[in-house]
Design an enzyme around this catalytic site. Structure first.
Site, PDB file in Angstrom:
ATOM      1  CE1 TYR A 164      -4.004   2.131   0.712  1.00 15.20           C
ATOM      2  CE2 TYR A 164      -2.619   3.174   2.357  1.00 15.20           C
ATOM      3  CZ  TYR A 164      -3.771   3.165   1.598  1.00 15.20           C
ATOM      4  OH  TYR A 164      -4.686   4.181   1.729  1.00 15.20           O
ATOM      5  N   GLY A 221      -2.286   0.250  22.730  1.00 15.17           N
ATOM      6  CA  GLY A 221      -3.350   1.239  22.533  1.00 15.17           C
ATOM      7  C   GLY A 221      -2.849   2.666  22.694  1.00 15.17           C
ATOM      8  CD  GLN A 278      -1.861   1.590  18.729  1.00 16.57           C
ATOM      9  OE1 GLN A 278      -1.533   1.539  19.893  1.00 16.57           O
ATOM     10  NE2 GLN A 278      -2.502   0.585  18.134  1.00 16.57           N
ATOM     11  CB  VAL A 314      -9.258   1.822  14.569  1.00 20.43           C
ATOM     12  CG1 VAL A 314      -9.202   3.314  14.245  1.00 20.43           C
ATOM     13  CG2 VAL A 314      -9.300   1.598  16.063  1.00 20.43           C
ATOM     14  CB  VAL A 315     -13.691   4.784  13.343  1.00 21.37           C
ATOM     15  CG1 VAL A 315     -15.054   5.356  13.708  1.00 21.37           C
ATOM     16  CG2 VAL A 315     -12.586   5.778  13.724  1.00 21.37           C
ATOM     17  CD  GLU A 342       8.030   2.006  -0.526  1.00 20.88           C
ATOM     18  OE1 GLU A 342       7.872   3.022  -1.225  1.00 20.88           O
ATOM     19  OE2 GLU A 342       8.966   1.887   0.277  1.00 20.88           O
ATOM     20  N   GLY A 343       3.105   1.527  -3.097  1.00 16.33           N
ATOM     21  CA  GLY A 343       2.244   1.727  -4.271  1.00 16.33           C
ATOM     22  C   GLY A 343       1.795   3.185  -4.351  1.00 16.33           C
ATOM     23  CG  ASN A 377     -12.518  -3.338  13.497  1.00 14.84           C
ATOM     24  OD1 ASN A 377     -13.246  -3.583  12.552  1.00 14.84           O
ATOM     25  ND2 ASN A 377     -11.343  -3.912  13.654  1.00 14.84           N
ATOM     26  CG  PHE A 378     -12.545   0.781  18.626  1.00 19.79           C
ATOM     27  CD1 PHE A 378     -11.967  -0.470  18.426  1.00 19.79           C
ATOM     28  CD2 PHE A 378     -11.740   1.796  19.156  1.00 19.79           C
ATOM     29  CE1 PHE A 378     -10.618  -0.702  18.726  1.00 19.79           C
ATOM     30  CE2 PHE A 378     -10.401   1.565  19.467  1.00 19.79           C
ATOM     31  CZ  PHE A 378      -9.835   0.322  19.251  1.00 19.79           C
TER      32      PHE A 378
HETATM   33  P1  NAD Z   1     -12.761   1.882   0.291  1.00 20.46           P
HETATM   34  O1  NAD Z   1     -12.110   0.555   0.416  1.00 20.46           O
HETATM   35  O2  NAD Z   1     -14.088   2.078   0.949  1.00 20.46           O
HETATM   36  O3  NAD Z   1     -12.929   2.300  -1.227  1.00 20.46           O
HETATM   37  C1  NAD Z   1     -12.044   1.914  -2.231  1.00 20.46           C
HETATM   38  C2  NAD Z   1     -12.848   1.595  -3.473  1.00 20.46           C
HETATM   39  O4  NAD Z   1     -11.951   1.230  -4.523  1.00 20.46           O
HETATM   40  C3  NAD Z   1     -13.786   0.408  -3.273  1.00 20.46           C
HETATM   41  O5  NAD Z   1     -15.056   0.702  -3.798  1.00 20.46           O
HETATM   42  C4  NAD Z   1     -13.116  -0.727  -4.045  1.00 20.46           C
HETATM   43  O6  NAD Z   1     -14.034  -1.693  -4.508  1.00 20.46           O
HETATM   44  C5  NAD Z   1     -12.424   0.032  -5.148  1.00 20.46           C
HETATM   45  N1  NAD Z   1     -11.260  -0.661  -5.684  1.00 20.46           N
HETATM   46  C6  NAD Z   1     -10.221  -1.217  -4.994  1.00 20.46           C
HETATM   47  N2  NAD Z   1      -9.323  -1.750  -5.837  1.00 20.46           N
HETATM   48  C7  NAD Z   1      -9.808  -1.525  -7.096  1.00 20.46           C
HETATM   49  C8  NAD Z   1      -9.344  -1.833  -8.391  1.00 20.46           C
HETATM   50  N3  NAD Z   1      -8.189  -2.501  -8.584  1.00 20.46           N
HETATM   51  N4  NAD Z   1     -10.081  -1.460  -9.452  1.00 20.46           N
HETATM   52  C9  NAD Z   1     -11.259  -0.802  -9.275  1.00 20.46           C
HETATM   53  N5  NAD Z   1     -11.754  -0.480  -8.060  1.00 20.46           N
HETATM   54  C10 NAD Z   1     -11.028  -0.836  -6.995  1.00 20.46           C
HETATM   55  O7  NAD Z   1     -11.715   2.959   0.838  1.00 20.46           O
HETATM   56  P2  NAD Z   1     -11.872   4.529   1.067  1.00 20.46           P
HETATM   57  O8  NAD Z   1     -11.691   4.810   2.500  1.00 20.46           O
HETATM   58  O9  NAD Z   1     -13.075   5.034   0.373  1.00 20.46           O
HETATM   59  O10 NAD Z   1     -10.556   5.045   0.331  1.00 20.46           O
HETATM   60  C11 NAD Z   1     -10.638   5.607  -0.974  1.00 20.46           C
HETATM   61  C12 NAD Z   1      -9.257   6.080  -1.402  1.00 20.46           C
HETATM   62  O11 NAD Z   1      -8.758   7.029  -0.469  1.00 20.46           O
HETATM   63  C13 NAD Z   1      -8.225   4.958  -1.483  1.00 20.46           C
HETATM   64  O12 NAD Z   1      -7.398   5.187  -2.591  1.00 20.46           O
HETATM   65  C14 NAD Z   1      -7.445   5.117  -0.200  1.00 20.46           C
HETATM   66  O13 NAD Z   1      -6.124   4.651  -0.334  1.00 20.46           O
HETATM   67  C15 NAD Z   1      -7.493   6.617   0.013  1.00 20.46           C
HETATM   68  N6  NAD Z   1      -7.340   6.954   1.431  1.00 20.46           N
HETATM   69  C16 NAD Z   1      -8.363   6.777   2.309  1.00 20.46           C
HETATM   70  C17 NAD Z   1      -8.179   7.079   3.651  1.00 20.46           C
HETATM   71  C18 NAD Z   1      -9.289   6.933   4.661  1.00 20.46           C
HETATM   72  O14 NAD Z   1      -9.051   7.141   5.856  1.00 20.46           O
HETATM   73  N7  NAD Z   1     -10.511   6.626   4.277  1.00 20.46           N
HETATM   74  C19 NAD Z   1      -6.940   7.529   4.093  1.00 20.46           C
HETATM   75  C20 NAD Z   1      -5.903   7.671   3.174  1.00 20.46           C
HETATM   76  C21 NAD Z   1      -6.121   7.402   1.832  1.00 20.46           C
HETATM   77  N1  UDP Z   2      -6.583  -0.822  15.639  1.00 23.60           N
HETATM   78  C1  UDP Z   2      -6.973  -1.347  16.856  1.00 23.60           C
HETATM   79  N2  UDP Z   2      -8.033  -2.188  16.866  1.00 23.60           N
HETATM   80  C2  UDP Z   2      -8.739  -2.499  15.755  1.00 23.60           C
HETATM   81  C3  UDP Z   2      -8.362  -1.944  14.524  1.00 23.60           C
HETATM   82  C4  UDP Z   2      -7.245  -1.114  14.494  1.00 23.60           C
HETATM   83  O1  UDP Z   2      -6.364  -1.068  17.895  1.00 23.60           O
HETATM   84  O2  UDP Z   2      -9.723  -3.259  15.871  1.00 23.60           O
HETATM   85  C5  UDP Z   2      -5.435   0.131  15.607  1.00 23.60           C
HETATM   86  C6  UDP Z   2      -4.383  -0.172  14.557  1.00 23.60           C
HETATM   87  O3  UDP Z   2      -3.441  -1.098  15.064  1.00 23.60           O
HETATM   88  C7  UDP Z   2      -3.794   1.207  14.323  1.00 23.60           C
HETATM   89  C8  UDP Z   2      -4.991   2.147  14.524  1.00 23.60           C
HETATM   90  O4  UDP Z   2      -5.951   1.399  15.271  1.00 23.60           O
HETATM   91  O5  UDP Z   2      -2.821   1.496  15.282  1.00 23.60           O
HETATM   92  C9  UDP Z   2      -5.613   2.632  13.238  1.00 23.60           C
HETATM   93  O6  UDP Z   2      -5.872   1.497  12.454  1.00 23.60           O
HETATM   94  P1  UDP Z   2      -6.641   1.552  11.054  1.00 23.60           P
HETATM   95  O7  UDP Z   2      -6.615   0.179  10.495  1.00 23.60           O
HETATM   96  O8  UDP Z   2      -7.957   2.202  11.226  1.00 23.60           O
HETATM   97  O9  UDP Z   2      -5.787   2.560  10.157  1.00 23.60           O
HETATM   98  P2  UDP Z   2      -4.232   2.808   9.913  1.00 23.60           P
HETATM   99  O10 UDP Z   2      -4.023   4.188  10.376  1.00 23.60           O
HETATM  100  O11 UDP Z   2      -3.410   1.837  10.684  1.00 23.60           O
HETATM  101  O12 UDP Z   2      -4.061   2.618   8.445  1.00 23.60           O
END
Ligand code: NAD
Ligand code: UDP
Length: 315
Positions: A146, A208, A210, A188-189, A148-149, A191-192
């Protein structure tokens, strides 16, 4: 209004579906490209009858062609357990996906936004994180597919901008939450909140202690759209809420708000789990005049209300 053709990859996901709605409401034509890997068809069901909405069930890795004015490249699983489930595909989604989108943007002279992430900073050695910080990323760990991508996608965007003058926008999104996250998404949100509402144990990974900074989805979508329509500012720009909380603090808030009898249980900390994360949002504030409005308490209340009704209908 200048009606645009807008492509939203990942449009059936959590953030993408908010972007679809906002752009349809504003009168634009929206193409949602999604392979439904982590997205949810229910997120886009309300738009299916709208003649301005097209759903293309397709992988972003595969070629796609349609005339577009703006591209929001949001396709990629965002939850750690989900992006680690098929790490090679996650890496290909970011790297091959952005390559396809760059070519599409070039062909139609479109503006391309990449959903980058705070994960580009890895386990940051400085806090809060500023955009000029290069990060502390493990290139060979279980999160690397994730991290590095996403870093590679930023690289390709910048190189196309420098060499071909591609019109780009890079947003580095910090942890975002809110209604319409999947109940079993694993972040995490969700899940909790789901654990607390079901009276199940609250799973704390590691001590916890972090920290994360949580942004309510509506605040984030506001700044994404404002960034896309800004001029002379390509980013990268941090977007998120700088309020920083430990996972123990988050768990205690959720337990108190739901009145749950759930107990906290401690589980192994996943490998390379960042110890802290907090955005410096001065750049977003200066360039876009933005700062988040919704505090964690208010956003959690809305999220709890959403999951409460979802669980009553589906459990
Ligand atoms: P999400 O998993 O709910 O949404 C991702 C969407 O992309 C899904 O609908 C999934 O089916 C689709 N998808 C995944 N791989 C695909 C592929 N190869 N081809 C076509 N569709 C594909 O996640 P999200 O929270 O809505 O995140 C959306 C974007 O924002 C992502 O790129 C994520 O890396 C980025 N992002 C989100 C957060 C966050 O906290 N929500 C934080 C940082 C970055
Ligand atoms: N985490 C946790 N319990 C859970 C899910 C996540 O304590 O059930 C922690 C996780 O280890 C990280 C933080 O909550 O430290 C945020 O995790 P999340 O997967 O939401 O996002 P991240 O910021 O790690 O990509």
């Amino acid at each position: 209004m200048n009606k645009k053709n807008i492509l939203i990859t990942g449009g059936a996901g959590f953030l993408g579906s908010y972007l679809c709605k906002r752009h349809l409401d504003a009168g634009h034509h929206v193409i949602c490209l999604d392979n439904l890997q982590t997205g949810n068809i229910n997120n886009i069901k309300p738009f299916m009858d709208n003649p301005e909405f097209e759903f293309v069930e397709q992988d972003v890795i595969d070629p796609f062609d349609a005339p577009v004015d703006q591209i929001f490249n949001f396709a990629c699983p965002a939850s750690p357990p989900l992006y680690q489930a098929d790490p090679i595909h996650t890496f290909r989604t970011s790297v091959e996906g952005i390559m396809n989108m760059v070519k599409l943007a070039k062909k139609y002279n479109a503006r391309l936004m990449q959903a980058s992430t705070s994960e580009v900073y890895g386990d940051p050695a400085m806090s809060p994180q500023v955009e000029s910080y290069w990060g502390n990323v493990n290139p060979i760990g279980i999160r690397s597919c994730y991290d590095e991508g996403k870093r590679s996608a930023e690289t390709l965007m910048m190189d196309y901008h420098r060499t071909e003058n591609l019109d780009i926008k890079i947003v580095r999104i910090f942890n975002t939450y809110g209604p319409s996250m999947n109940h079993d998404d694993g972040r995490v949100v969700s899940n909790f909140v789901v654990q607390a509402l079901r009276g199940e144990d609250i799973t704390i990974y590691g001590s916890g202690n972090q920290s994360r900074s949580f942004c309510f989805v509506e605040d984030l979508v506001d700044v994404i759209i404002s960034m896309m329509n800004s001029e002379d500012f390509i980013g990268p720009v941090n977007i998120g809420n700088p309020g920083e909380f430990t996972m123990l603090e988050l768990a205690d808030k959720v337990i108190a708000k739901t009145g749950s009898k759930s107990k906290k249980v401690f589980m192994d900390l996943p490998q390379d789990d960042p110890t802290q994360r907090c955005p410096d949002i001065s750049l977003a504030s200066e360039k876009l005049g933005w700062e988040p409005k919704v505090k964690l308490d208010e956003g959690l209340d809305k999220t709890i209300a959403y999951f409460d009704s979802w669980l009553q209908a589906n459990d």
